[in-house]
Each structure stands twice: as structure tokens, then as C-alpha cells.
Write a protein that holds these residues in place. Structure first.
Motif, mmCIF file in Angstrom:
data_model
loop_
_atom_site.group_PDB
_atom_site.id
_atom_site.type_symbol
_atom_site.label_atom_id
_atom_site.label_comp_id
_atom_site.label_asym_id
_atom_site.label_seq_id
_atom_site.Cartn_x
_atom_site.Cartn_y
_atom_site.Cartn_z
ATOM 1 N N GLU A 138 0.826 -1.198 0.000
ATOM 2 C CA GLU A 138 0.000 0.000 0.000
ATOM 3 C C GLU A 138 0.867 1.258 0.000
ATOM 4 O O GLU A 138 0.586 2.232 -0.704
ATOM 5 C CB GLU A 138 -0.929 -0.004 1.229
ATOM 6 N N VAL A 139 1.965 1.189 0.774
ATOM 7 C CA VAL A 139 2.902 2.326 0.806
ATOM 8 C C VAL A 139 3.539 2.511 -0.568
ATOM 9 O O VAL A 139 3.696 3.634 -1.061
ATOM 10 C CB VAL A 139 3.996 2.093 1.878
ATOM 11 N N ALA A 140 3.878 1.382 -1.200
ATOM 12 C CA ALA A 140 4.485 1.445 -2.519
ATOM 13 C C ALA A 140 3.533 2.052 -3.537
ATOM 14 O O ALA A 140 3.923 2.866 -4.381
ATOM 15 C CB ALA A 140 4.907 0.058 -2.970
ATOM 16 N N ARG A 141 2.214 1.658 -3.452
ATOM 17 C CA ARG A 141 1.210 2.148 -4.374
ATOM 18 C C ARG A 141 1.013 3.658 -4.217
ATOM 19 O O ARG A 141 0.984 4.411 -5.195
ATOM 20 C CB ARG A 141 -0.115 1.405 -4.125
ATOM 21 N N LYS A 142 0.963 4.109 -2.957
ATOM 22 C CA LYS A 142 0.798 5.542 -2.706
ATOM 23 C C LYS A 142 2.037 6.337 -3.143
ATOM 24 O O LYS A 142 1.919 7.444 -3.657
ATOM 25 C CB LYS A 142 0.534 5.779 -1.217
ATOM 26 N N ALA A 143 3.217 5.732 -2.926
ATOM 27 C CA ALA A 143 4.459 6.406 -3.308
ATOM 28 C C ALA A 143 4.539 6.577 -4.823
ATOM 29 O O ALA A 143 4.963 7.628 -5.328
ATOM 30 C CB ALA A 143 5.666 5.628 -2.804
ATOM 31 N N LEU A 144 4.114 5.540 -5.555
ATOM 32 C CA LEU A 144 4.096 5.630 -7.013
ATOM 33 C C LEU A 144 3.153 6.723 -7.484
ATOM 34 O O LEU A 144 3.474 7.516 -8.379
ATOM 35 C CB LEU A 144 3.675 4.287 -7.615
ATOM 36 N N LYS A 171 5.766 14.594 -10.262
ATOM 37 C CA LYS A 171 6.723 14.488 -11.372
ATOM 38 C C LYS A 171 8.169 14.384 -10.859
ATOM 39 O O LYS A 171 9.089 15.038 -11.365
ATOM 40 C CB LYS A 171 6.580 15.686 -12.321
ATOM 41 N N THR A 172 8.324 13.548 -9.842
ATOM 42 C CA THR A 172 9.665 13.249 -9.316
ATOM 43 C C THR A 172 9.894 11.748 -9.432
ATOM 44 O O THR A 172 8.936 10.960 -9.416
ATOM 45 C CB THR A 172 9.784 13.656 -7.832
ATOM 46 N N PRO A 173 11.150 11.312 -9.569
ATOM 47 C CA PRO A 173 11.442 9.885 -9.670
ATOM 48 C C PRO A 173 10.944 9.131 -8.423
ATOM 49 O O PRO A 173 11.012 9.637 -7.297
ATOM 50 C CB PRO A 173 12.965 9.834 -9.773
ATOM 51 N N PHE A 174 10.474 7.900 -8.647
ATOM 52 C CA PHE A 174 9.931 7.059 -7.574
ATOM 53 C C PHE A 174 10.962 6.848 -6.467
ATOM 54 O O PHE A 174 10.673 7.001 -5.275
ATOM 55 C CB PHE A 174 9.485 5.719 -8.185
ATOM 56 N N VAL A 175 12.201 6.521 -6.850
ATOM 57 C CA VAL A 175 13.237 6.249 -5.858
ATOM 58 C C VAL A 175 13.537 7.496 -5.044
ATOM 59 O O VAL A 175 13.707 7.461 -3.828
ATOM 60 C CB VAL A 175 14.516 5.719 -6.542
ATOM 61 N N GLN A 176 13.603 8.635 -5.714
ATOM 62 C CA GLN A 176 13.879 9.891 -5.009
ATOM 63 C C GLN A 176 12.774 10.172 -3.996
ATOM 64 O O GLN A 176 13.049 10.633 -2.876
ATOM 65 C CB GLN A 176 13.982 11.037 -6.014
#
Length: 573
Positions: A23-29, A36-41
Motif C-alpha cells: 500500500e505504501v508502494a502504491r501511494k508512493a508511485l 513528477k519526481t522519480p519514484f526512488v527519489q
């Protein structure tokens, strides 16, 4: 294991490895796409995962090599290949170029759109190299800041000024496949060329490139005085040193020992300037000093050097002799070389064979056989002189008499029908004679070979536009300074002070020579034979009418050519 099927790429791997909740990953994406910033950043900046953990997981998942940006040399980064907007947009930094391949430091190797857009923009095949996101952000910021600083330093440069420059050198020490093409280093090339051109236009004699811990400065020596002209970014020090070493045909990989080199800069179709270059390893990098050698200075003519009429006649009379020795003395930077070359230029006719031994050869003169000393192979002044004497010479010039062996051979040449010119590092003409005696040269040989000694200094010339009369100097001070001994009545001269204007540097523009010209008279020769010291020789020279350096400088002050302050700077003990 929490492995959602609706997550792709790096996010899926992080969730699969239980490093991130789905869920955290989905929200972060979603949030990173919105911002408009890179996912990893986004993950690193918001503290959801540390950069090192993400990089390791991505490397294992996608087989991309993991690279530590701390090991990256700032000098290795190719410039001007990728537009700044693309670097910021995709958070991808070019770190090395090999042929047609460009390696990009990225934190997310699944961002194929970034690789494709940069590939299209550069025309190069792109490969991803995995790095930690936080280090990548810091490195990109440093890189782009350095570029902005360089652009600021280059601000206002006129490309037209640089159009005619031609550096006549062969880059024999550069690796052609190192990824740093001329295009990569174009700003540095342009900056260095502009500095050299400004130094020539400003009449500088030396250029100093000086690295320090937190700053970098470039200074010019103009009219004998150093002044700062620019302070480029300190992180450019390494690349500026490398560029100068390439131009000078030095070993760019050697930073531990001093090196010497030369640059020939063609500034127009009819004018070329030589630079003598020396590097010196210092605590924070290599200090590089360039001595500007203008061949036209040897062709100014004796009238432009500042000799008084009786001094000029003494020099010309000595040059007209078929044998004997003329010695020019003074500290480094006092104009000895120009005096010698002016004499050689006067003597340079098709009827005479002229050979010079120099270390280094400073100014190339057509019609004169100039030999560069090379200690490594045993080509010393003494060896060159021995060879000259077997080459049917008329005139021999020795760059410097440094030891007894060289002195003895030069004196022998002067005694056997040759005119010899040379230099010594002494403070005055009388001290030159005692220096030769201290070297071990017999007094008889000195007295019978040396015909003329010229001791000299260079003083700054007052600006003719802004100098003002000095009405604040009491007569007692004039007496104390020595004006009673210069042979010019006080009523006939006027002293001037420097002021400073747009036409000069602090009230001075150009330099003029201050000379002590002493002909070896029979009285001086007898004193040498008797072992007289420099004070005794100076007294006899004064009685013979030869002005010492102090009197010559004060005469220049009385003529309004320079100031009393400047005369005191160059001649007062």
C-alpha cells in the motif's frame, strides 16, 4: 510474502523483498507521478527507505552494475553531452563516455524512457549504472552548480576575440579514448584561451594559476607587480591544470613532481606568442606559472630599453668588438634576457655565425643557432660551449654562468677571438667581478676577458596621462635620497607622483630599464689583478664616471619617467 500483481518494476521488487508495504508502494508511485519526481527519489526524500537498500535490491533484480559515486573523479564527468534540463528531469547523470556508448548514473534502472530520451538527444547508446539516490542527487547538484559557476566566470567573453587563436601543439600525452573530447572540455578550453589572451593584451609578463583549499585564483604580473584578475570555481582546478598540461605537452597523469613545458599561441597571422610553463605540486593541487615570451620584445631596438645615451654607446661599442665578454646581471625578472637578445639582434647578420646555449630557449630568433640545455643527456652549458668552439663561431651567448667549468670555457672563448655574451645573478656590476673571483676564476683571466658589465632592474613607468607634480617633497629629503649626486641641477627637474586612471595600472603603465653600465678600464683591471673587493671596484667605477643603479634610477625620477617610490622599490638597500 506480500507480492502484488499490480505493481511493476522496482516497486514490485521492493515489496516482494518485504522492504516496502504494498500500500505504501502504491501511494508512493501515485504521489511521485503527481509531483513528477522519480519514484526512488520520493522514497528516499520521505524517509520510506534508505538509498543504499534500494540500490542493492535494484542491482540484484535487474542485473545492473552498482557503482559508488564517492569513487567518481569530478574531472572524468563529460560535459555538454546531455542538456541540463534532461539531467534534472530524469535524475540521470552522464559519468563516462566510451566511443559511442554513454554510461548514465541512475537510481532506477527501469526508467527506460530516460535512457531512450537521452539516447535520442545525444546520438549515443546509453547504459544504466546503478547508484544510490541520495548520492546521485548531491552529485548532480554539484555538477550543475559547477557548470553555472563556470558560465558565470565565462560571462561576457567575446567569441570574436578567440577566433584567431591557434595553439600550435601536439597532444602527445592524452589518451584519445578517455571520453573527454575537445567538445566535452569546451568551456575550460575557452576560459584558458581567454585568460592567455587577456594577459597578452594587458602586457603581463607572467600568469599564475593558484589552487588553495577553498578557493582558486588567477593572477597576472603586470609591470612587475602581481594582481588578481579572476577567481574561477575551486572545483575546476584539476581540469584547468590538466588543460594547461595538455597544451604544454606535459604528462597529465604526473602530479607529484614539477614539470616544464612550452605553449606556442598564434594570436594572428603575423604574431605568435610563446609561453614557458612550469608546474609545482602544492598542498591543494598544482600551481602553474606561465612566463610570456614575446619575440617582438627582442626587436624593439636598443632605444626602447631605457639606456641613457652614454650607456647605450658603451653597450654598442662593446658589441662592435670582435672579442671579449659582455655580462648582463640582475635578479630574475629584471630584463636580462631582453637586453641580451637585443644585442644579438643587432649582431645578427649573414656575415656572422652566432650560437647560443640556453636553459630554456626563451625567444626564437631566425638566423641564430639556439641550443636547448638537457641535463638528462649531459648537454650542459660547458658541453655546449665546447661544441660551439668547434663550430667556427664568431659570437657565443651562454644563458647563464653557473659554475667554474662554464666560466673557464667562456673566458677562454673571449680570449681567443670570440665575442661572448652571458648573464650572472648578482646585484651590481662590481659584485659580478668578485663573484667570478669567488667561483675560482683567476683574476688575470677576468681582467683580460671581461669588457663590459651591465647590471639592471626594471622600474614601472609613470602614466603620462595622470601623473601629477610632486610638490610635497622637502629639499632635505631630496638630499637624503641622493639627488645631489645625479648630475642634474634641482632647478632643472620636476618629480611626479602616480595617480591612477583608466589608461594605467595604479598610476603606472609599462616599464623601463634602470642600468649600471661599467666598462672595464685599465684602472679597474689593475684593481681586479690586485684582488680588490666590490666596494673598491665600485669606488673606482664611480671615479671613472659610471653611474651605479641608484644614481641611474634617480636620474629617471628627475626626468619624470618614474616616481621616487618606484626608484626606492627597485634600488634602495
Amino acid at each position: 510474502m506480500n507480492t502484488p500483481t499490480h505493481l511493476n518494476g522496482l516497486a514490485r521488487r521492493l515489496v516482494a523483498d518485504n522492504l516496502l508495504d504494498s500500500e505504501v508502494a502504491r501511494k508512493a508511485l501515485a504521489q511521485s507521478a503527481k509531483e513528477k519526481t522519480p519514484f526512488v527519489q520520493h522514497l528516499v526524500v520521505n524517509g520510506l527507505l534508505d538509498a543504499r537498500t534500494i540500490a542493492r535490491a535494484a542491482s540484484e533484480e535487474f542485473g545492473a552494475p552498482l557503482f559508488d559515486l564517492d569513487a567518481l573523479s569530478r574531472d572524468a564527468i563529460p560535459e555538454k553531452l546531455v542538456d541540463e534540463k534532461l539531467i534534472r528531469k530524469h535524475h540521470a547523470l552522464p559519468i563516462i563516455k566510451r566511443g559511442t556508448r554513454l554510461f548514465l548514473a541512475v537510481a532506477d534502472p527501469t526508467d527506460l524512457h530516460a535512457l531512450d530520451e537521452i539516447k535520442f538527444n545525444t546520438g549515443l547508446n546509453t547504459d544504466a549504472v546503478l547508484v544510490e539516490a541520495d548520492k546521485l542527487a548531491a552529485t548532480i547538484e554539484k555538477f550543475l552548480t559547477a557548470q553555472e559557476n563556470l558560465n558565470d566566470a565565462l560571462g561576457g567573453l567575446d567569441d570574436a576575440d578567440l577566433d584567431n587563436l591557434d595553439i600550435q601543439t601536439t597532444d602527445t600525452n592524452t589518451d584519445k579514448d578517455d571520453g573527454n573530447s575537445d567538445a566535452d572540455e569546451a568551456p575550460i578550453v575557452k576560459y584558458i584561451n581567454k585568460v592567455l589572451l587577456d594577459a597578452i593584451k594587458g602586457g603581463a609578463s607572467d600568469i599564475h594559476f593558484e589552487p588553495y583549499e577553498k578557493s582558486y585564483r588567477v593572477r597576472f604580473r603586470t609591470d612587475g607587480v602581481l594582481h588578481e584578475v579572476t577567481k574561477p570555481p575551486v572545483n575546476l582546478a584539476g581540469r584547468m591544470a590538466a588543460r594547461l598540461k595538455v597544451m604544454s605537452q606535459m604528462d597529465i597523469s604526473e602530479r607529484r613532481i614539477p614539470q616544464d613545458g612550452r605553449i606556442k599561441l598564434k594570436v594572428s597571422k603575423t604574431r605568435a606568442i610563446d609561453f614557458r610553463v612550469n608546474t609545482l605540486p602544492t598542498l591543494f593541487g598544482e600551481k602553474i606559472v606561465l612566463r610570456i615570451l614575446d619575440p617582438s620584445s627582442a626587436k624593439l631596438g636598443i632605444d626602447a630599453l631605457g639606456y641613457e645615451d652614454f650607456q647605450k654607446k658603451l653597450y654598442l661599442d662593446a658589441l662592435a668588438q670582435s672579442q671579449g665578454m659582455i655580462l648582463v646581471t640582475g635578479p630574475t625578472g629584471s630584463g636580462k634576457t631582453v637586453s641580451l637578445y637585443t644585442g644579438l639582434n643587432i649582431l645578427n647578420t649573414p656575415e656572422l655565425n652566432i650560437s647560443t646555449a640556453e636553459d630554456p630557449v626563451e625567444i626564437n630568433l631566425e638566423g641564430i643557432n639556439q641550443v636547448q640545455m638537457n641535463q638528462k643527456v649531459g648537454l650542459t652549458f660547458a658541453e655546449a660551449l665546447r661544441s660551439f668552439l668547434r663550430q667556427d663561431p664568431d659570437i657565443v651567448m651562454v644563458g647563464e654562468i653557473r659554475d667554474l667549468e662554464t666560466a673557464e670555457i667562456a673566458i677562454k672563448a673571449a680570449q681567443t677571438g670570440h665575442l661572448v655574451l652571458s648573464t650572472l645573478h648578482t646585484n651590481s656590476a662590481p659584485e659580478t667581478l668578485t663573484r667570478l673571483m669567488n667561483m675560482g676564476v683567476p683574476a688575470f683571466n677576468i681582467a683580460t676577458s671581461v669588457s663590459l658589465i651591465i647590471a639592471q632592474r626594471l622600474a614601472r613607468r609613470l602614466c603620462t596621462v595622470c601623473k601629477k607634480p610632486a610638490t610635497d617633497i622637502p629639499p632635505a629629503i631630496l638630499t637624503e635620497e641622493g639627488f645631489d649626486d645625479i648630475g642634474i641641477p634641482r632647478a632643472e627637474f620636476q618629480l611626479f607622483h602616480p595617480v591612477g586612471c583608466q589608461n594605467c595600472n595604479g598610476g603606472y603603465k609599462g616599464r623601463l630599464g634602470v642600468y649600471e653600465v661599467v666598462r672595464i678600464t685599465p684602472a679597474i683591471a689593475n684593481l681586479i689583478m690586485e684582488g680588490g673587493n666590490s666596494l673598491q671596484i665600485a669606488r673606482v667605477a664611480k671615479e671613472a664616471g659610471f653611474n651605479n643603479l641608484r644614481v641611474s634610477a634617480l636620474r629617471k625620477v628627475a626626468m619624470g619617467l618614474t616616481s621616487l617610490e618606484e626608484a626606492n622599490r627597485v634600488t634602495k638597500d
